[in-house]
Design a protein around this motif. Structure first.
Motif, PDB file in Angstrom:
ATOM      1  N   PRO A   1       0.815  -1.214   0.000  1.00 43.63           N
ATOM      2  CA  PRO A   1       0.000   0.000   0.000  1.00 43.63           C
ATOM      3  C   PRO A   1       0.854   1.273   0.000  1.00 43.63           C
ATOM      4  N   VAL A   2       0.424   2.250  -0.794  1.00 41.03           N
ATOM      5  CA  VAL A   2       1.029   3.578  -0.794  1.00 41.03           C
ATOM      6  C   VAL A   2      -0.082   4.587  -0.539  1.00 41.03           C
ATOM      7  N   LEU A   3       0.103   5.401   0.488  1.00 38.54           N
ATOM      8  CA  LEU A   3      -0.879   6.399   0.882  1.00 38.54           C
ATOM      9  C   LEU A   3      -0.301   7.793   0.709  1.00 38.54           C
ATOM     10  N   LEU A   4      -1.148   8.739   0.357  1.00 36.34           N
ATOM     11  CA  LEU A   4      -0.728  10.111   0.116  1.00 36.34           C
ATOM     12  C   LEU A   4      -1.266  11.007   1.220  1.00 36.34           C
ATOM     13  N   LYS A   5      -0.376  11.715   1.909  1.00 39.85           N
ATOM     14  CA  LYS A   5      -0.779  12.702   2.913  1.00 39.85           C
ATOM     15  C   LYS A   5      -0.911  14.039   2.196  1.00 39.85           C
ATOM     16  N   CYS A   6      -2.162  14.493   2.010  1.00 42.90           N
ATOM     17  CA  CYS A   6      -2.446  15.589   1.084  1.00 42.90           C
ATOM     18  C   CYS A   6      -2.306  16.963   1.727  1.00 42.90           C
ATOM     19  N   GLU A   7      -1.068  17.314   2.029  1.00 39.26           N
ATOM     20  CA  GLU A   7      -0.824  18.634   2.621  1.00 39.26           C
ATOM     21  C   GLU A   7      -0.921  19.736   1.575  1.00 39.26           C
ATOM     22  N   ASN A   8      -1.057  19.369   0.315  1.00 41.26           N
ATOM     23  CA  ASN A   8      -1.363  20.348  -0.726  1.00 41.26           C
ATOM     24  C   ASN A   8      -2.750  20.957  -0.528  1.00 41.26           C
ATOM     25  N   LEU A   9      -3.570  20.314   0.303  1.00 42.92           N
ATOM     26  CA  LEU A   9      -4.914  20.813   0.607  1.00 42.92           C
ATOM     27  C   LEU A   9      -4.957  21.593   1.918  1.00 42.92           C
ATOM     28  N   GLN A  10      -3.791  21.849   2.498  1.00 45.34           N
ATOM     29  CA  GLN A  10      -3.689  22.627   3.740  1.00 45.34           C
ATOM     30  C   GLN A  10      -4.029  24.086   3.474  1.00 45.34           C
ATOM     31  N   ARG A  11      -4.370  24.834   4.502  1.00 40.50           N
ATOM     32  CA  ARG A  11      -4.591  26.269   4.350  1.00 40.50           C
ATOM     33  C   ARG A  11      -3.343  26.925   3.762  1.00 40.50           C
ATOM     34  N   ALA A  12      -3.545  27.838   2.846  1.00 42.30           N
ATOM     35  CA  ALA A  12      -2.472  28.514   2.104  1.00 42.30           C
ATOM     36  C   ALA A  12      -1.721  27.568   1.176  1.00 42.30           C
ATOM     37  N   GLY A  13      -2.230  26.342   1.001  1.00 39.48           N
ATOM     38  CA  GLY A  13      -1.721  25.469  -0.039  1.00 39.48           C
ATOM     39  C   GLY A  13      -0.495  24.657   0.276  1.00 39.48           C
ATOM     40  N   SER A  14      -0.013  24.670   1.533  1.00 45.17           N
ATOM     41  CA  SER A  14       1.153  23.855   1.870  1.00 45.17           C
ATOM     42  C   SER A  14       1.264  23.719   3.387  1.00 45.17           C
ATOM     43  N   PHE A  15       2.235  22.902   3.804  1.00 42.34           N
ATOM     44  CA  PHE A  15       2.478  22.678   5.227  1.00 42.34           C
ATOM     45  C   PHE A  15       3.025  23.907   5.947  1.00 42.34           C
ATOM     46  N   LYS A  16       3.444  24.929   5.218  1.00 46.68           N
ATOM     47  CA  LYS A  16       4.207  26.039   5.803  1.00 46.68           C
ATOM     48  C   LYS A  16       3.451  26.807   6.886  1.00 46.68           C
ATOM     49  N   ILE A  17       2.128  26.828   6.845  1.00 50.00           N
ATOM     50  CA  ILE A  17       1.357  27.539   7.858  1.00 50.00           C
ATOM     51  C   ILE A  17       1.634  26.971   9.248  1.00 50.00           C
ATOM     52  N   ARG A  18       1.953  25.682   9.336  1.00 49.47           N
ATOM     53  CA  ARG A  18       2.193  25.040  10.635  1.00 49.47           C
ATOM     54  C   ARG A  18       3.352  25.722  11.371  1.00 49.47           C
ATOM     55  N   GLY A  19       4.509  25.772  10.736  1.00 49.10           N
ATOM     56  CA  GLY A  19       5.674  26.364  11.399  1.00 49.10           C
ATOM     57  C   GLY A  19       5.563  27.861  11.538  1.00 49.10           C
ATOM     58  N   ALA A  20       5.051  28.525  10.511  1.00 46.72           N
ATOM     59  CA  ALA A  20       4.960  29.991  10.543  1.00 46.72           C
ATOM     60  C   ALA A  20       4.049  30.459  11.680  1.00 46.72           C
ATOM     61  N   TYR A  21       2.919  29.801  11.844  1.00 45.75           N
ATOM     62  CA  TYR A  21       1.989  30.219  12.902  1.00 45.75           C
ATOM     63  C   TYR A  21       2.598  30.006  14.283  1.00 45.75           C
ATOM     64  N   VAL A  22       3.237  28.864  14.495  1.00 42.73           N
ATOM     65  CA  VAL A  22       3.852  28.592  15.800  1.00 42.73           C
ATOM     66  C   VAL A  22       4.921  29.625  16.116  1.00 42.73           C
ATOM     67  N   ARG A  23       5.765  29.930  15.143  1.00 40.79           N
ATOM     68  CA  ARG A  23       6.856  30.901  15.365  1.00 40.79           C
ATOM     69  C   ARG A  23       6.292  32.279  15.712  1.00 40.79           C
ATOM     70  N   ILE A  24       5.301  32.752  14.962  1.00 37.07           N
ATOM     71  CA  ILE A  24       4.771  34.095  15.188  1.00 37.07           C
ATOM     72  C   ILE A  24       3.931  34.140  16.464  1.00 37.07           C
ATOM     73  N   ALA A  25       3.190  33.073  16.751  1.00 38.21           N
ATOM     74  CA  ALA A  25       2.362  33.039  17.962  1.00 38.21           C
ATOM     75  C   ALA A  25       3.196  33.159  19.228  1.00 38.21           C
ATOM     76  N   ARG A  26       4.442  32.730  19.189  1.00 37.44           N
ATOM     77  CA  ARG A  26       5.305  32.751  20.375  1.00 37.44           C
ATOM     78  C   ARG A  26       6.104  34.046  20.515  1.00 37.44           C
ATOM     79  N   LEU A  27       5.894  35.002  19.626  1.00 36.22           N
ATOM     80  CA  LEU A  27       6.543  36.305  19.778  1.00 36.22           C
ATOM     81  C   LEU A  27       5.873  37.089  20.900  1.00 36.22           C
TER      82      LEU A  27
END
Length: 405
Positions: free
Chosen positions: A37-63
């Motif tokens: 089996p091969v499964l696809l984790k569809c982070e292309n469907l994440q908000r703003a179109g990629s995984f990048k919101i995850r790290g960016a939000y955490v970094r800015i939230a901790r300022l």
């Protein structure tokens, strides 16, 4: 700046209600290639179109409140730009984003739409990052690095926790690698919970600093070439992710431009998913290096589709490239006699081979042509490598000299 599982769990709490729990989809064509089996984790469907919101939000939230009042600055070819812009708007701070000249127009437009101010600088992410550093020093804005910070790595690692909840029996995770923030965060999170799981990173062979850096034991800068996978075109690993990758990632493999384009085409045709070339790097690795995934297990391989922000014009070019690499597209020139019916004869040969003609250009004024000949450029669609070869053979048997375009 080490990162722990507790850091990732804390980031997961910060992101509750902010990020989307992206779906897992199965891929029968890839499963047939690997025999598992091969499964696809569809982070292309994440908000703003990629995984990048995850790290960016955490970094800015901790300022701190004072830091947020000064605003943030970032550098990106597109996905990090959109992640920072969206996170900043959600957290009530201003964002300035430096992007390379020639960055895809849809990524520029989306970043502006999320409320960021855009500045263009240089021709690469590294040059944009230098400009962002200078802006930070001049204005006091906090630099939100695309990958080289513990909060960024922790935020990206939340994808790993989510993935294990969705596929608890996963045996291998395949992840595109640029600066390394995503694969570092996911690897440290999943290996802390499942030490037996394999994590494989993927880079474009045209911009692959990690293999040599891991060999030398320290982040090493390479000379980057142009690649369609602009989202992972980083010429030097980040110090923070490099430490985690050295510890937790089993292997880094590289893929060709042909494999990237074929992967994108497969995702479009068979999975109905729009994925940018960088986001399809894991699929490219499965297609190009199936032996890497032969570990004797029948448990699923999970491939992270890291982003879906692709310029439609680039998509058109990549699809054509993918069709050619898959033997389903042929573009060539032939010279024929400048007599009535000569073009009809050529087209009849193609019709007999059941070829679909996409485009015909008839040139009779070039200085290199004889007075009694014309040059015809054709683009045709074939059914695969064997059919393409048969078409080429038929043309040669009828006396045509093929020049490929």
């Amino acid at each position: 700046m080490t990162v722990t599982l507790d850091d990732v769990r804390a980031a997961e709490k910060l992101l509750a209600g902010v990020t989307t729990r992206t779906p897992i989809e199965s891929s029968r064509p890839l499963a047939e290639r690997l025999g598992r089996p091969v499964l696809l984790k569809c982070e292309n469907l994440q908000r703003a179109g990629s995984f990048k919101i995850r790290g960016a939000y955490v970094r800015i939230a901790r300022l701190s409140a004072e830091e947020k009042a000064r605003g943030v600055v970032a550098a990106s070819a597109g996905n990090h730009a959109q992640g920072v812009a969206l996170a900043a708007s959600l957290l009530g701070t201003s964002a300035t984003v430096f992007m390379p000249e020639g960055a895809p127009l849809p990524k520029l437009a989306a970043t502006r739409d999320y409320g960021a101010t855009i500045e263009l600088a240089g021709s690469s992410v590294e040059s944009a990052l230098e400009a962002a550093h200078a802006f930070s020093a001049r204005t006091g804005a906090v630099l939100i690095h695309p990958f080289d910070h513990a909060d960024i790595v922790a935020g990206q690692g939340t994808l790993g926790l989510e993935l294990l909840e969705q596929v608890p029996n996963a045996s291998t995770i395949v992840i595109p690698v640029g600066g390394g923030g995503l694969v570092a965060g996911v690897a440290l999170a999943v290996r802390a919970l499942r030490p037996d799981i394999r994590v494989i990173g993927v880079q474009s062979e045209r911009v692959a600093p990690y293999p040599i850096s891991l060999e030398q034991g320290a982040p090493t800068t390479i000379e980057a070439q142009r690649t369609m996978a602009d989202g992972i075109a980083i010429s030097r690993p980040g110090d923070v992710p490099f430490a985690e990758i050295s510890r937790w990632v089993d292997r880094i493999v590289t893929v060709t431009e042909e494999s990237l384009s074929q992967a994108l085409l497969l995702l479009l045709e068979r999975s109905k998913l729009v994925v940018e070339p960088a986001g399809a790097a894991g699929v490219a690795a499965i297609m190009q290096h199936p032996e890497v995934f032969d570990d004797g297990s029948d448990a699923p391989v999970v491939c992270v589709l890291s982003g879906g922000n692709i310029d439609p014009l680039l998509l058109m070019n990549v699809v054509r490239h993918g069709l050619a690499a898959a033997g389903r597209f042929l573009s060539f020139r032939v010279r024929i006699s400048d007599r009535p019916g000569s073009l009809d004869v050529l087209l009849r040969v193609l019709a007999e081979m059941a070829v679909s003609v996409l485009d015909v250009v008839h040139e009779r004024t070039a200085s290199t042509l004889a007075i009694d000949e014309v040059e015809v450029t054709l683009s045709v669609e074939t059914r695969g490598p064997e059919h393409r070869f048969a078409v080429e053979q038929a043309l040669r048997e009828h006396g045509y000299v093929i020049t490929y375009t």
